[in-house]
Design an enzyme around this catalytic site. Sequence first.
Site, PDB file in Angstrom:
ATOM      1  N   THR A   1      22.652  -6.718  14.343  1.00 11.22           N
ATOM      2  CA  THR A   1      23.056  -5.411  14.861  1.00 11.22           C
ATOM      3  C   THR A   1      21.883  -4.445  14.990  1.00 11.22           C
ATOM      4  OG1 THR A   1      23.667  -4.882  12.588  1.00 11.22           O
ATOM      5  CG2 THR A   1      25.452  -5.530  14.062  1.00 11.22           C
TER       6      THR A   1
ATOM      7  N   HIS B   1       2.829 -22.806  46.463  1.00 12.10           N
ATOM      8  CA  HIS B   1       4.064 -23.564  46.613  1.00 12.10           C
ATOM      9  C   HIS B   1       3.878 -24.938  46.000  1.00 12.10           C
ATOM     10  CE1 HIS B   1       7.702 -25.157  48.439  1.00 12.10           C
ATOM     11  NE2 HIS B   1       6.992 -26.231  48.787  1.00 12.10           N
TER      12      HIS B   1
ATOM     13  N   GLY C   1      26.863  -8.791  17.210  1.00 16.12           N
ATOM     14  CA  GLY C   1      25.858  -8.094  18.022  1.00 16.12           C
ATOM     15  C   GLY C   1      25.340  -8.985  19.143  1.00 16.12           C
ATOM     16  N   ALA C   2      25.545  -8.517  20.387  1.00 15.88           N
ATOM     17  CA  ALA C   2      25.121  -9.311  21.558  1.00 15.88           C
ATOM     18  C   ALA C   2      23.811  -8.787  22.127  1.00 15.88           C
ATOM     19  CB  ALA C   2      26.205  -9.299  22.629  1.00 15.88           C
ATOM     20  N   GLY C   3      22.876  -8.433  21.227  1.00 20.06           N
ATOM     21  CA  GLY C   3      21.543  -8.032  21.677  1.00 20.06           C
ATOM     22  C   GLY C   3      20.648  -9.260  21.788  1.00 20.06           C
TER      23      GLY C   3
ATOM     24  N   GLY D   1       0.801  -1.214   0.000  1.00 22.26           N
ATOM     25  CA  GLY D   1       0.000   0.000   0.000  1.00 22.26           C
ATOM     26  C   GLY D   1       0.838   1.270   0.000  1.00 22.26           C
TER      27      GLY D   1
HETATM   28  C1  LIG Z   1      14.238 -12.906  15.055  1.00 22.31           C
HETATM   29  C2  LIG Z   1      13.338 -11.946  15.808  1.00 22.31           C
HETATM   30  C3  LIG Z   1      12.841 -12.303  17.046  1.00 22.31           C
HETATM   31  C4  LIG Z   1      11.998 -11.439  17.732  1.00 22.31           C
HETATM   32  N1  LIG Z   1      11.543 -11.836  18.948  1.00 22.31           N
HETATM   33  C5  LIG Z   1      10.724 -11.028  19.638  1.00 22.31           C
HETATM   34  C6  LIG Z   1      10.182 -11.430  20.880  1.00 22.31           C
HETATM   35  O1  LIG Z   1      10.441 -12.539  21.350  1.00 22.31           O
HETATM   36  N2  LIG Z   1       9.345 -10.583  21.522  1.00 22.31           N
HETATM   37  C7  LIG Z   1       9.039  -9.350  21.022  1.00 22.31           C
HETATM   38  O2  LIG Z   1       8.295  -8.607  21.659  1.00 22.31           O
HETATM   39  N3  LIG Z   1       9.546  -8.926  19.838  1.00 22.31           N
HETATM   40  C8  LIG Z   1      10.368  -9.743  19.143  1.00 22.31           C
HETATM   41  N4  LIG Z   1      10.831  -9.331  17.918  1.00 22.31           N
HETATM   42  C9  LIG Z   1      10.452  -8.000  17.426  1.00 22.31           C
HETATM   43  C10 LIG Z   1       9.030  -8.007  16.841  1.00 22.31           C
HETATM   44  O3  LIG Z   1       8.955  -8.969  15.823  1.00 22.31           O
HETATM   45  C11 LIG Z   1       8.664  -6.631  16.327  1.00 22.31           C
HETATM   46  O4  LIG Z   1       8.860  -5.672  17.345  1.00 22.31           O
HETATM   47  C12 LIG Z   1       7.207  -6.591  15.890  1.00 22.31           C
HETATM   48  O5  LIG Z   1       6.961  -7.526  14.870  1.00 22.31           O
HETATM   49  C13 LIG Z   1       6.818  -5.184  15.403  1.00 22.31           C
HETATM   50  O6  LIG Z   1       5.491  -5.196  15.014  1.00 22.31           O
HETATM   51  P1  LIG Z   1       4.925  -4.173  13.913  1.00 22.31           P
HETATM   52  O7  LIG Z   1       3.487  -4.519  13.760  1.00 22.31           O
HETATM   53  O8  LIG Z   1       5.299  -2.799  14.267  1.00 22.31           O
HETATM   54  O9  LIG Z   1       5.720  -4.511  12.562  1.00 22.31           O
HETATM   55  P2  LIG Z   1       6.018  -5.835  11.756  1.00 22.31           P
HETATM   56  O10 LIG Z   1       5.792  -7.041  12.567  1.00 22.31           O
HETATM   57  O11 LIG Z   1       7.364  -5.639  11.151  1.00 22.31           O
HETATM   58  O12 LIG Z   1       4.907  -5.859  10.630  1.00 22.31           O
HETATM   59  C14 LIG Z   1       4.825  -4.907   9.634  1.00 22.31           C
HETATM   60  C15 LIG Z   1       4.107  -5.507   8.458  1.00 22.31           C
HETATM   61  O13 LIG Z   1       3.806  -4.458   7.541  1.00 22.31           O
HETATM   62  C16 LIG Z   1       3.947  -4.929   6.232  1.00 22.31           C
HETATM   63  N5  LIG Z   1       4.147  -3.768   5.361  1.00 22.31           N
HETATM   64  C17 LIG Z   1       5.138  -2.843   5.435  1.00 22.31           C
HETATM   65  N6  LIG Z   1       4.956  -1.884   4.519  1.00 22.31           N
HETATM   66  C18 LIG Z   1       3.827  -2.217   3.854  1.00 22.31           C
HETATM   67  C19 LIG Z   1       3.128  -1.622   2.778  1.00 22.31           C
HETATM   68  N7  LIG Z   1       3.548  -0.487   2.221  1.00 22.31           N
HETATM   69  N8  LIG Z   1       2.018  -2.240   2.318  1.00 22.31           N
HETATM   70  C20 LIG Z   1       1.583  -3.408   2.878  1.00 22.31           C
HETATM   71  N9  LIG Z   1       2.197  -4.008   3.885  1.00 22.31           N
HETATM   72  C21 LIG Z   1       3.309  -3.413   4.383  1.00 22.31           C
HETATM   73  C22 LIG Z   1       5.140  -5.848   6.306  1.00 22.31           C
HETATM   74  O14 LIG Z   1       5.127  -6.775   5.232  1.00 22.31           O
HETATM   75  C23 LIG Z   1       4.937  -6.503   7.670  1.00 22.31           C
HETATM   76  O15 LIG Z   1       4.252  -7.722   7.543  1.00 22.31           O
HETATM   77  C24 LIG Z   1      11.663 -10.188  17.188  1.00 22.31           C
HETATM   78  C25 LIG Z   1      12.140  -9.829  15.928  1.00 22.31           C
HETATM   79  C26 LIG Z   1      12.963 -10.696  15.237  1.00 22.31           C
HETATM   80  C27 LIG Z   1      13.464 -10.293  13.877  1.00 22.31           C
END
Ligand SMILES: Cc1cc2nc3c(=O)[nH]c(=O)nc-3n(C[C@H](O)[C@H](O)[C@H](O)COP(=O)(O)OP(=O)(O)OC[C@H]3O[C@@H](n4cnc5c(N)ncnc54)[C@H](O)[C@@H]3O)c2cc1C
Length: 464
Positions: free
Chosen positions: A269, A443, A178-180, A115
């Site tokens: 990172t 407990h 990266g140790a995040g 979009g």
């Molecule tokens: C490996 C990994 C592990 C993680 N583990 C955790 C965890 O354990 N706990 C936690 O809280 N967080 C975790 N996170 C972080 C978490 O995934 C994100 O903070 C969260 O998904 C953010 O949600 P959001 O809805 O903002 O965006 P996103 O989940 O990134 O979703 C955005 C969506 O928008 C869509 N989009 C973007 N632009 C457009 C467009 N123009 N038109 C149509 N669709 C579009 C994308 O395709 C995507 O599907 C992890 C992330 C990773 C990479």
Amino acid sequence: MAQYDVIVIGAGPGGYVAAIRCAQLGLKTACVEGRETLGGTCLNVGCIPSKALLHATHQLHEAEHNFATMGLKGKSPSVDWPTMQEYKQSVVDGNTKGIEFLFKKNKIDWLKGWGSIPEAGKVKVGDEVHEAKNIIVASGSVPSSLPGLTIDNEAGVIVDSTGALSLPKIPKKMIVVGAGVIGLEMGSVYARLGAEVTVVEFLDTITPGMDGEVQKNLQKMLKKQGMNFILGAAVQGAEATKTKAKLTYKLKKDDSEHTLDADVVLVATGRRAFTDGLGLKELGVEMTERGVVKTDAHWATSVKGVYAIGDAVAGPMLAHKAEDEGMAVAEVIAGKAGHVNYDVIPGVIYTHPEVASVGTTEEQLKEEGRAYKVGKFSFMGNARAKAVFSGDGFVKLIVDKETDRVLGAHIIGPAAGDLIHEVCVTMEYGGSAEDLALTCHAHPTFSEAVREAALACGDGPIHM
Ligand SMILES: Cc1cc2nc3c(=O)[nH]c(=O)nc-3n(C[C@H](O)[C@H](O)[C@H](O)COP(=O)(O)OP(=O)(O)OC[C@H]3O[C@@H](n4cnc5c(N)ncnc54)[C@H](O)[C@@H]3O)c2cc1C
């Protein structure tokens, strides 16, 4: 041309939750998603698949290290990587289909495609333009890299978190840059699968921003599990062949240059907000200096009728922070009082042991010059933790010295990610350590350690 009260762009935890709440509040809602499946980063290539791999490999660790002690004898299970990948994918599919079901149940239209916002009140998906009184940008984030590190997830040698979730085979040697949180979680998955894992971090500590004591303990425990750490190291770049990579880094303390070889380099990172292709600049939506969408306290951008939430805006990049903002912005649009308490957003690392924290750290309070008390309790004094080989770690509760009000908690130990929530609820109610200490805890549960830490803020814990 379809007309909606709200169009949400992005179906991650921010976007799909916003869409569901909008629909529940009686607003005609659509959600645009460019991916093949709903659920965003979190369900497809983030939280969910990583936790599936962490779960599977933790079971392996238990079988290899603790089964025999409990009288469960026999051959340790061997790893069938393609089947583990299928299990991970089935978990992802189950969850993404679940969101599709919720969309249908709540009569939310899924507008399939990418979009953009040609003008306020309009969303273009493919050739179609839809009208919406309100637009919520929930476009999320993508992995970021460092100069000199070229990600190629297809080749599978220098990868980001998405590539690391689906490596063609288990590497013998892996470098994690990266140790995040993401680096440590994926690093521990592969360490449990037998890879020699080395984490290279620019800062002098792991998990930047966390409680110092937790950082040191977590590093020690992960080291015991076989992970190596090179801290204070500035990565210069990496060269990849078809099957191997050579990483170069400089130690900050003496500027000396070193190289490391590995089968896979995982670049973990951080992530950057993803707003490409939305047309925000042309629309006049202001961005912050850090490249995220600028919003006010009610998630409104600088353009009327356009809101933004989740990873695309400021704040911790966490699924539950995005979900909270999704619910709150829906309420604001529906004329209700949407609110997110940014002081009480827990953070969890799903390694073993788990790490969880909420609120302030001792380091922050010292800097602020605020008087505080610490109540600490080791899981060694918790019967349940000892029974399941999880006595390492502690609960640390931080309270105001004068009022006893809970200001934060830092937990490293079994089920830390679940335990943290009783502290979150206490903080939401402005509760004290005494409130926690006076609450009866069943407990034997791990949660007794939280109560003991609360008792430690007063007359002292019982089991220590
Ligand atoms: C490996 C990994 C592990 C993680 N583990 C955790 C965890 O354990 N706990 C936690 O809280 N967080 C975790 N996170 C972080 C978490 O995934 C994100 O903070 C969260 O998904 C953010 O949600 P959001 O809805 O903002 O965006 P996103 O989940 O990134 O979703 C955005 C969506 O928008 C869509 N989009 C973007 N632009 C457009 C467009 N123009 N038109 C149509 N669709 C579009 C994308 O395709 C995507 O599907 C992890 C992330 C990773 C990479």
